[in-house]
Motif scaffolding. Structure first.
Motif, PDB file in Angstrom:
ATOM      1  N   ASP A 175       0.833  -1.201   0.000  1.00 24.58           N
ATOM      2  CA  ASP A 175       0.000   0.000   0.000  1.00 24.58           C
ATOM      3  C   ASP A 175       0.866   1.250   0.000  1.00 24.58           C
ATOM      4  O   ASP A 175       1.998   1.230   0.507  1.00 24.58           O
ATOM      5  CB  ASP A 175      -0.908   0.023   1.239  1.00 24.58           C
ATOM      6  CG  ASP A 175      -2.014  -1.024   1.168  1.00 24.58           C
ATOM      7  OD1 ASP A 175      -2.761  -1.018   0.172  1.00 24.58           O
ATOM      8  OD2 ASP A 175      -2.121  -1.829   2.108  1.00 24.58           O
ATOM      9  N   PRO A 176       0.347   2.376  -0.515  1.00 26.17           N
ATOM     10  CA  PRO A 176       1.115   3.618  -0.509  1.00 26.17           C
ATOM     11  C   PRO A 176       1.170   4.301   0.855  1.00 26.17           C
ATOM     12  O   PRO A 176       1.933   5.244   1.043  1.00 26.17           O
ATOM     13  CB  PRO A 176       0.382   4.488  -1.529  1.00 26.17           C
ATOM     14  CG  PRO A 176      -1.019   3.967  -1.533  1.00 26.17           C
ATOM     15  CD  PRO A 176      -0.908   2.500  -1.281  1.00 26.17           C
ATOM     16  N   VAL A 177       0.356   3.844   1.794  1.00 26.32           N
ATOM     17  CA  VAL A 177       0.332   4.407   3.145  1.00 26.32           C
ATOM     18  C   VAL A 177       0.465   3.271   4.150  1.00 26.32           C
ATOM     19  O   VAL A 177      -0.169   2.220   4.003  1.00 26.32           O
ATOM     20  CB  VAL A 177      -0.971   5.188   3.416  1.00 26.32           C
ATOM     21  CG1 VAL A 177      -0.991   5.731   4.838  1.00 26.32           C
ATOM     22  CG2 VAL A 177      -1.147   6.323   2.416  1.00 26.32           C
ATOM     23  N   ALA A 178       1.291   3.470   5.160  1.00 32.28           N
ATOM     24  CA  ALA A 178       1.429   2.494   6.236  1.00 32.28           C
ATOM     25  C   ALA A 178       0.668   2.982   7.463  1.00 32.28           C
ATOM     26  O   ALA A 178       0.682   4.175   7.781  1.00 32.28           O
ATOM     27  CB  ALA A 178       2.903   2.287   6.583  1.00 32.28           C
ATOM     28  N   LEU A 179       0.005   2.058   8.121  1.00 39.02           N
ATOM     29  CA  LEU A 179      -0.695   2.335   9.370  1.00 39.02           C
ATOM     30  C   LEU A 179       0.199   1.894  10.522  1.00 39.02           C
ATOM     31  O   LEU A 179       0.554   0.715  10.632  1.00 39.02           O
ATOM     32  CB  LEU A 179      -2.021   1.571   9.405  1.00 39.02           C
ATOM     33  CG  LEU A 179      -2.801   1.563  10.721  1.00 39.02           C
ATOM     34  CD1 LEU A 179      -3.255   2.971  11.088  1.00 39.02           C
ATOM     35  CD2 LEU A 179      -4.007   0.631  10.621  1.00 39.02           C
ATOM     36  N   VAL A 180       0.589   2.845  11.359  1.00 39.14           N
ATOM     37  CA  VAL A 180       1.436   2.544  12.513  1.00 39.14           C
ATOM     38  C   VAL A 180       0.566   2.673  13.758  1.00 39.14           C
ATOM     39  O   VAL A 180       0.048   3.749  14.062  1.00 39.14           O
ATOM     40  CB  VAL A 180       2.638   3.503  12.594  1.00 39.14           C
ATOM     41  CG1 VAL A 180       3.521   3.128  13.787  1.00 39.14           C
ATOM     42  CG2 VAL A 180       3.443   3.461  11.304  1.00 39.14           C
ATOM     43  N   GLU A 181       0.412   1.570  14.465  1.00 37.56           N
ATOM     44  CA  GLU A 181      -0.582   1.482  15.537  1.00 37.56           C
ATOM     45  C   GLU A 181       0.098   1.154  16.863  1.00 37.56           C
ATOM     46  O   GLU A 181       1.061   0.381  16.917  1.00 37.56           O
ATOM     47  CB  GLU A 181      -1.582   0.376  15.168  1.00 37.56           C
ATOM     48  CG  GLU A 181      -2.835   0.328  15.989  1.00 37.56           C
ATOM     49  CD  GLU A 181      -3.790  -0.730  15.438  1.00 37.56           C
ATOM     50  OE1 GLU A 181      -4.826  -0.356  14.874  1.00 37.56           O
ATOM     51  OE2 GLU A 181      -3.479  -1.939  15.551  1.00 37.56           O
ATOM     52  N   GLN A 182      -0.426   1.746  17.909  1.00 32.65           N
ATOM     53  CA  GLN A 182       0.027   1.422  19.262  1.00 32.65           C
ATOM     54  C   GLN A 182      -0.210  -0.063  19.546  1.00 32.65           C
ATOM     55  O   GLN A 182      -1.286  -0.594  19.258  1.00 32.65           O
ATOM     56  CB  GLN A 182      -0.747   2.265  20.273  1.00 32.65           C
ATOM     57  CG  GLN A 182      -0.473   1.966  21.729  1.00 32.65           C
ATOM     58  CD  GLN A 182      -1.481   2.656  22.636  1.00 32.65           C
ATOM     59  OE1 GLN A 182      -2.673   2.709  22.349  1.00 32.65           O
ATOM     60  NE2 GLN A 182      -1.002   3.225  23.721  1.00 32.65           N
ATOM     61  N   PHE A 183       0.803  -0.750  20.069  1.00 31.65           N
ATOM     62  CA  PHE A 183       0.641  -2.148  20.445  1.00 31.65           C
ATOM     63  C   PHE A 183      -0.040  -2.226  21.805  1.00 31.65           C
ATOM     64  O   PHE A 183       0.419  -1.618  22.777  1.00 31.65           O
ATOM     65  CB  PHE A 183       1.997  -2.853  20.497  1.00 31.65           C
ATOM     66  CG  PHE A 183       1.917  -4.278  20.977  1.00 31.65           C
ATOM     67  CD1 PHE A 183       1.516  -5.284  20.123  1.00 31.65           C
ATOM     68  CD2 PHE A 183       2.232  -4.609  22.294  1.00 31.65           C
ATOM     69  CE1 PHE A 183       1.443  -6.603  20.561  1.00 31.65           C
ATOM     70  CE2 PHE A 183       2.161  -5.918  22.738  1.00 31.65           C
ATOM     71  CZ  PHE A 183       1.766  -6.912  21.870  1.00 31.65           C
ATOM     72  N   VAL A 184      -1.138  -2.956  21.866  1.00 33.52           N
ATOM     73  CA  VAL A 184      -1.871  -3.137  23.121  1.00 33.52           C
ATOM     74  C   VAL A 184      -1.671  -4.580  23.570  1.00 33.52           C
ATOM     75  O   VAL A 184      -2.026  -5.523  22.859  1.00 33.52           O
ATOM     76  CB  VAL A 184      -3.370  -2.831  22.945  1.00 33.52           C
ATOM     77  CG1 VAL A 184      -4.116  -3.080  24.259  1.00 33.52           C
ATOM     78  CG2 VAL A 184      -3.588  -1.409  22.461  1.00 33.52           C
ATOM     79  N   GLU A 185      -1.098  -4.741  24.738  1.00 30.83           N
ATOM     80  CA  GLU A 185      -0.867  -6.082  25.265  1.00 30.83           C
ATOM     81  C   GLU A 185      -2.122  -6.560  25.976  1.00 30.83           C
ATOM     82  O   GLU A 185      -2.734  -5.823  26.748  1.00 30.83           O
ATOM     83  CB  GLU A 185       0.314  -6.077  26.236  1.00 30.83           C
ATOM     84  CG  GLU A 185       0.718  -7.465  26.699  1.00 30.83           C
ATOM     85  CD  GLU A 185       1.961  -7.462  27.565  1.00 30.83           C
ATOM     86  OE1 GLU A 185       2.386  -8.543  27.985  1.00 30.83           O
ATOM     87  OE2 GLU A 185       2.505  -6.359  27.814  1.00 30.83           O
ATOM     88  N   GLY A 186      -2.518  -7.786  25.680  1.00 32.99           N
ATOM     89  CA  GLY A 186      -3.704  -8.313  26.330  1.00 32.99           C
ATOM     90  C   GLY A 186      -4.182  -9.594  25.676  1.00 32.99           C
ATOM     91  O   GLY A 186      -3.416 -10.320  25.052  1.00 32.99           O
ATOM     92  N   VAL A 187      -5.471  -9.859  25.813  1.00 34.98           N
ATOM     93  CA  VAL A 187      -6.091 -11.080  25.300  1.00 34.98           C
ATOM     94  C   VAL A 187      -6.728 -10.777  23.952  1.00 34.98           C
ATOM     95  O   VAL A 187      -7.500  -9.821  23.825  1.00 34.98           O
ATOM     96  CB  VAL A 187      -7.159 -11.601  26.281  1.00 34.98           C
ATOM     97  CG1 VAL A 187      -7.814 -12.866  25.747  1.00 34.98           C
ATOM     98  CG2 VAL A 187      -6.544 -11.859  27.655  1.00 34.98           C
ATOM     99  N   GLU A 188      -6.402 -11.586  22.950  1.00 30.49           N
ATOM    100  CA  GLU A 188      -6.991 -11.403  21.619  1.00 30.49           C
ATOM    101  C   GLU A 188      -8.324 -12.145  21.568  1.00 30.49           C
ATOM    102  O   GLU A 188      -8.400 -13.350  21.820  1.00 30.49           O
ATOM    103  CB  GLU A 188      -6.046 -11.922  20.545  1.00 30.49           C
ATOM    104  CG  GLU A 188      -6.498 -11.559  19.151  1.00 30.49           C
ATOM    105  CD  GLU A 188      -5.390 -11.695  18.112  1.00 30.49           C
ATOM    106  OE1 GLU A 188      -5.670 -11.427  16.929  1.00 30.49           O
ATOM    107  OE2 GLU A 188      -4.253 -12.045  18.486  1.00 30.49           O
ATOM    108  N   VAL A 189      -9.372 -11.389  21.258  1.00 32.79           N
ATOM    109  CA  VAL A 189     -10.737 -11.923  21.249  1.00 32.79           C
ATOM    110  C   VAL A 189     -11.399 -11.514  19.943  1.00 32.79           C
ATOM    111  O   VAL A 189     -11.171 -10.413  19.438  1.00 32.79           O
ATOM    112  CB  VAL A 189     -11.551 -11.370  22.444  1.00 32.79           C
ATOM    113  CG1 VAL A 189     -12.998 -11.810  22.369  1.00 32.79           C
ATOM    114  CG2 VAL A 189     -10.932 -11.829  23.760  1.00 32.79           C
TER     115      VAL A 189
END
Length: 319
Positions: A175-189
């Motif tokens: 993609d021409p744009v990257a999404l940089v996201e805060q990593f949230v530690e926890g349970v994946e649901v």
């Protein structure tokens, strides 16, 4: 039954192989239910194939670009053929993780903090400068995503600043744009939502990967991940996740079946990561497992999706 169903599968996206597996499972379920059906591999001759087969409804078993992003939905609208799942706009918005997050924020729904990095910035600032700025603004760890890909294609979990540049380069390959996201530690649901105007959330599933990351390999390799039903979070948190999933489903205007992915942090706060408007329907997929936990076997789930496409029985019937 006179209704002839075309299972649209395969396609040209990076998720072609998964789509073929989903399509095969759906096709077998339709035959088990007695529907006249045909498998149609989506290529440049799709219009002529659809016209040749004279289908009455398209069951969309496509994943990724040109299948889950509103493109095939728009084509079917032009041809006047009803199809399963969400419409053009909802499909396009949900496929783009950036648009999804903007919609979630507008609706007041929780999603991890994020910034966007355009590919053109490479020539202006240079990658080392960009990486330093991101680390300074967001901190670490982070998740870098290609915003229009599914099945975790183009995604990198970044724990050190030196990992940012290759993570961005990988995202830019897609993609021409990257999404940089805060990593949230926890349970994946994950919450599968079924319905049209009055959707319901099916039983939640907690996802545990052997490698600790629910990536492409973990999703589609038997034994690489576990689906825990119900998830190991308090019941009131489960109710909150279900409510947020239905609200997100409605906010984007989804229909039929969609899956909403969450991280529930250590304090019990859920964050919406993304929506999938055509969830996988393979032997290792999440939505069929959720339906089974609600007492809906796979052939019945497929039939419910068809009925929703035809605006027939409400999703909650029989649950």
């Amino acid at each position: 039954m006179s209704l002839k169903i075309g299972v649209l599968m395969g396609g040209k996206s990076a998720e072609r192989e998964v789509s073929l597996r989903t399509g095969e499972a759906v096709y077998n379920a339709l035959r088990q239910k007695g529907y006249p059906c045909v498998k149609i591999d989506v290529d440049n001759n799709i219009v002529s194939r659809i016209n040749e087969e004279k289908i009455d409804l398209a069951f969309l078993a496509l994943h990724g670009k040109f299948g889950e992003d509103g493109a095939i939905q728009g084509l079917l609208e032009i041809l006047g053929i009803p199809y399963t799942g969400s419409g053009v706009l909802a499909s396009a918005m949900a496929m783009d993780k950036i648009t999804t997050k903007k919609m979630l924020l507008f609706e007041g729904l929780p999603t991890p903090l994020f910034i966007l990095v355009g590919k053109e910035e490479k020539g202006l600032d240079g990658m080392p400068s960009i990486a330093g700025r991101i680390a300074g603004e967001m901190g670490l760890p982070l998740v870098v995503k290609a915003p229009t890909q599914g099945s975790t294609i183009g995604i990198t979990f970044v724990h050190q600043e030196r990992e940012l540049i290759p993570a961005l380069e990988l995202a830019f390959q897609h993609d021409p744009v990257a999404l940089v996201e805060q990593f949230v530690e926890g349970v994946e649901v994950t919450a599968s939502v079924l319905g049209n105007d009055e959707p319901i959330a099916l039983p939640l599933i907690e996802i545990v990967s052997v490698t600790g990351v629910y990536d492409y390999e973990a999703k589609y390799t038997t034994g690489m991940s576990s689906h825990i039903i119900p998830p190991r979070i308090p019941e009131e948190r489960q109710d909150l996740v279900k409510d947020l999933a239905v609200r997100a489903f409605k906010a984007l205007g989804c229909r039929g079946l969609a899956r909403v992915d969450f991280i529930v942090d250590r304090q019990g706060k859920p964050y919406i990561l993304e929506l999938n408007t055509i969830p996988g329907m393979t032997a290792t997929s999440l939505s069929p497992d959720a339906a089974r936990a609600a007492g809906i076997e796979f052939p019945e789930l497929v039939e419910k999706i068809i009925n929703l496409a035809l605006n027939k029985n409400p999703a909650s019937e029989g649950i």
